[in-house]
Structures are given as C-alpha cells and as structure tokens.
Design an enzyme around this catalytic site. Structure first.
Site, PDB file in Angstrom:
ATOM      1  CE  LYS A  84      -0.160   0.718   4.701  1.00 44.78           C
ATOM      2  NZ  LYS A  84      -1.072   0.572   6.282  1.00 44.78           N
ATOM      3  CB  SER A 124      -6.918   3.327  -2.849  1.00 48.26           C
ATOM      4  OG  SER A 124      -7.126   4.320  -2.009  1.00 48.26           O
ATOM      5  CB  ALA A 125     -10.146   7.630  -1.951  1.00 50.16           C
ATOM      6  CB  THR A 126      -5.290   6.659  -4.676  1.00 51.34           C
ATOM      7  OG1 THR A 126      -4.863   6.818  -5.404  1.00 51.34           O
ATOM      8  CG2 THR A 126      -5.523   5.184  -4.779  1.00 51.34           C
ATOM      9  CE1 TYR A 148      -2.271   0.024  -2.803  1.00 46.51           C
ATOM     10  CE2 TYR A 148      -2.982   2.231  -2.985  1.00 46.51           C
ATOM     11  CZ  TYR A 148      -2.832   2.020  -2.355  1.00 46.51           C
ATOM     12  OH  TYR A 148      -3.778   1.534  -1.047  1.00 46.51           O
ATOM     13  CE  LYS A 152      -5.510  -1.006  -3.082  1.00 47.54           C
ATOM     14  NZ  LYS A 152      -5.944  -2.518  -2.291  1.00 47.54           N
ATOM     15  CG  ASN A 197       5.289   7.060   3.579  1.00 47.81           C
ATOM     16  OD1 ASN A 197       6.366   7.089   3.313  1.00 47.81           O
ATOM     17  ND2 ASN A 197       5.003   6.146   2.774  1.00 47.81           N
ATOM     18  CG  ASN A 198       0.223   7.352   5.010  1.00 44.42           C
ATOM     19  OD1 ASN A 198       0.175   6.251   4.963  1.00 44.42           O
ATOM     20  ND2 ASN A 198      -0.732   8.012   3.627  1.00 44.42           N
ATOM     21  NE  ARG A 230      -5.905  13.226   1.113  1.00 51.65           N
ATOM     22  CZ  ARG A 230      -4.618  15.151   0.464  1.00 51.65           C
ATOM     23  NH1 ARG A 230      -5.694  16.398   0.088  1.00 51.65           N
ATOM     24  NH2 ARG A 230      -3.735  15.108  -0.347  1.00 51.65           N
ATOM     25  N   GLY A 293       2.929  14.814  -6.142  1.00 51.95           N
ATOM     26  CA  GLY A 293       1.862  14.179  -6.595  1.00 51.95           C
ATOM     27  C   GLY A 293       0.253  14.403  -5.398  1.00 51.95           C
TER      28      GLY A 293
END
Ligand code: NAD
Ligand code: UD1
Length: 338
Positions: A84, A124-126, A148, A152, A197-198, A230, A293
């Site tokens: 992920k 994922s919303a991604t 990634y 998905k 990272n988050n 977010r 990004g």
C-alpha cells in the site's frame, strides 16, 4: 457466515476481524505477516474471547491459497492483502502489480475451486486521481496517478468482468478514504515498519516523542487554511462498513463500487489541533514544500454507502485522534515489546 480474511492481521484487517467476530461469524485469516505481526491476532482473540483459524501463507502461493479456501469453504472473502505504499510503488511497480493484481487472480481462482462467489475488496479513493469535481461520487472518472492506485483500478476492472461472466458472482469494491485511529481498547492499531508516510501515524509518533517535528507539506493550497484537506475515517467505522458489506454481499449479485468516507474534509492543521487536544501534547511543526503528487483537497460523497449498506460514519476527528493516541501511548513501539 463463513468469512475468509486475506491480510486479516494488518491494520484494517485486524479491526475488521474484531468486528466480524463480535457478530458471530466463523473466520479464517490468511496472511503472510509481511507487513504485520501475529501478536495483532492474539490481541483480537483476547479482546473478543473468540477463536478463529489462521493460515500463514502468501496469496501468490496458488496451491496453498487454493487449499486454504477449499478447506475453509467460505461464504465470502474480504481481500485486504496487498502492498500500500504509494512512493514504493513508483520505485518497484512490478512488485506492486505482482502482489496486488496477480495476488487477486490467485485468490479468485482459489475461490472458484472452493465454490465461493462473493468478495469484498479493499479499494481506495486513490482510483479517482485529480478531482474533476468534489465531493467524489462513485461516477467520478477513474484516473489513478501512481502504480499503487493503478493496481486498485485494475483489480476493480477484473472484479467487474468476473461478475459479468457469471451472474451469481458478487463483488463489493470499498473505496476507502483516509483510515486513521485505533480500537477503543488501545490494544490494536496502526504499526508502520518505518518512518510513517501518512499524516496521522507521523503526528502520533511526534506526540509520543519518537519523532521530533511534523513537516507540513505546503500551506499555500486553495483550502481554508492553506494546508491539504482529506476525508479521515475512523478505522472502527471502516470495520463496520466491512461488516455491512459482508451482509450486503450475502443478499445481492453483481459488482458495486462504494465510497467509504465521512463526507467531511479536515486540513492538516485541523488534525494537528485535534491531536494536541486529545493527547495534551504539543505537536511542533514546520511548513515545508508541497509533497510531489499531492492533491489539495478531496473528500467523499458517502450517500451510496448509506443507501446500499445502511452505513455511515459515527466517529469524529476527536475520536480518531483520541484512539490513535491511546494506542500509541500504550504501545510506543507498536506490537514490538517496549
Ligand atoms: P496493512 O499492510 O496493515 O495490511 C495488509 C496485510 O496484508 C498485512 O497483514 C500483510 O502482512 C498482508 N499481506 C500483504 N501482502 C500479502 C501477500 N502477498 N500474501 C498474504 N498476505 C499479505 O495495510 P492496511 O492499511 O490494513 O490496508 C489493507 C488494504 O486496504 C490494502 O489492500 C490497502 O491497499 C487498502 N487500503 C489501505 C488504505 C490505508 O490508508 N491504510 C487506504 C486505502 C486502501
Ligand atoms: C495517502 C496515499 C493514498 C492513500 C491515502 C490513504 C500518497 C501520495 N497517497 O494519501 O494513495 O489512499 O494515503 O491512506 O501517499 N502530510 C503532511 N506531512 C506529513 C504527511 C502528510 O503535511 O508528514 C499531509 C499531506 O500533504 C496531505 C495530508 O497530510 O495533505 C494527508 O496525507 P496522507 O496521510 O499521506 O494521505 P494522502 O495524501 O491522502
């Protein structure tokens, strides 16, 4: 129902395991512990006072996967197992396509051998990419911007075709927004291997003194306070969405993509202030350059989740921060011994 959880030892998987056990389903967890600890499963067993099966295995190990499914004979599979980390996926795209896409093919072949026709998938919303409009609804165009997200999207397409091919197959594609927080017990939570990272795990580690300072990635976005916005969702609300999706998959056929978010946007500074309130600790931060990004702002339209699953979020940002702090302060080294 008989519920098979791939990746059930992970962050979202362990919270869903707890929820599903508390609803009296029979459960088998299939996990290779590549990004989790067996201790998470021990803690869920203690919290629920329920037993469940565990198979240590890789979803890419086709014979093992198939046998585990044939042995357990699930009514439904919830498929969490996957990699992920967005940054890592841009450096090692083949590893991501193999694990996330080929892993799902191996799982679906095993499900066919075991006669299982229902799957709930961690999307994922991604998958939406840059917003054409907000809030994102499920009809928003899909244009992921990294490998990634592409994995998905590809799995969503595979599951759609799988449902078209046989009209008694069912797939529920849950598009998670930003899952954070921990179970109220403080016994299970997010346990990143490296420097997180988050945002939320990073903030928690600053609060507990493991990291010195937060870096706020940009304060010049067109958002109310200039920082990124977010849709944070409490992991226990997310676990409940899975329980609702399992029930839905039992009564419906076909493929449905469903946003799992609150519909509320919070900025980086909202999170910092809420965490300070929940922990009583100061969170020092510096504003630095934007992260490459990143999108300025996104949040869900969660109407479909309510209409189809009867589900909506119950917890607010204070609950998310309070539970994340409880987990972090009780377990400063995560599942590793203190
Ligand atoms: P996690 O890394 O904590 O959990 C994933 C679990 O899958 C781990 O226990 C890991 O050991 C296992 N796993 C990974 N590859 C495997 C393989 N090949 N075979 C067997 N087990 C394997 O991650 P998480 O945050 O719980 O996420 C669960 C799912 O939700 C993932 O598919 C992720 O992409 C998706 N998702 C997560 C987020 C998020 O912010 N956490 C957001 C959107 C979607
Ligand atoms: C990340 C993933 C995304 C995934 C989502 C859900 C990336 C590029 N994207 O997105 O694919 O679906 O998590 O978990 O990793 N921030 C800081 N300082 C930090 C960390 C974050 O200011 O140290 C800011 C970010 O710029 C952003 C917000 O906090 O505005 C949230 O960041 P993060 O938690 O990484 O989530 P996403 O960017 O939404």
């Amino acid at each position: 129902m008989r519920v098979f959880l791939t990746g059930g030892a992970g962050y979202i998987g362990s919270h869903t395991l707890l929820e599903v056990l508390s609803q009296d389903h029979e459960v088998c967890v299939y996990d290779d512990f590549s990004n989790s600890e067996p201790e998470a499963l021990n803690r869920v067993a203690k919290l629920t006072n329920r037993s469940f099966e565990t198979v240590e295995g890789d979803v890419l190990d086709r014979p093992k996967m198939r046998q585990a499914l044939i042995d357990f004979r699930p009514d439904v599979v919830v498929h969490f197992a996957g990699k992920k980390a967005v940054g890592e996926s841009t450096e090692k795209p083949l590893m991501y396509y193999r694990n996330n896409v080929e892993g799902t093919l191996s799982l679906l072949e095993g499900m066919e051998a075991a006669g299982c026709k229902r799957i709930v998938f961690s999307s994922s919303a991604t998958v939406y990419g840059d917003p054409h409009y907000l809030p994102y609804d499920e009809a928003h165009p899909l244009a992921p911007t990294n490998p990634y997200g592409m994995t998905k999207y590809m799995v969503e397409l595979i599951l759609k075709d799988w449902c078209t091919a046989q009209d008694d197959n069912t797939a529920v594609l849950l598009r998670y927004f930003n899952p954070v927080g921990a179970h109220e017990s403080g016994e299970i939570g997010e346990d990143p291997n490296d420097i997180p990272n988050n945002l939320m795990p990073f903030v928690s580690q600053v609060a507990v003194g493991r990291l010195e300072k937060l870096r706020v990635f940009g304060a010049d976005y067109e958002t109310p306070d200039g920082t990124g916005v977010r849709d944070y969702i409490h992991v226990v609300d997310l676990a409940k969405a899975h329980a609702a999706a399992i029930g839905f998959a039992g009564d419906h056929k076909g493929c449905e993509a469903i946003n799992v978010g609150s519909g509320q946007g919070s900025s980086v500074l909202d999170v910092v202030r809420a965490f300070e309130g929940a922990s009583g600790r100061n969170i020092p931060y510096d504003v630095v350059e934007r992260r490459a990004g990143d999108i300025a702002e996104f949040y869900a339209d969660p109407t479909k989740a309510y209409n189809l699953l009867g589900w909506k979020t119950e917890c607010d940002l204070a609950d998310m921060c309070g539970s994340a702090w409880k987990w972090q302060s009780q377990n400063p080294n995560g599942y590793k011994p203190n």
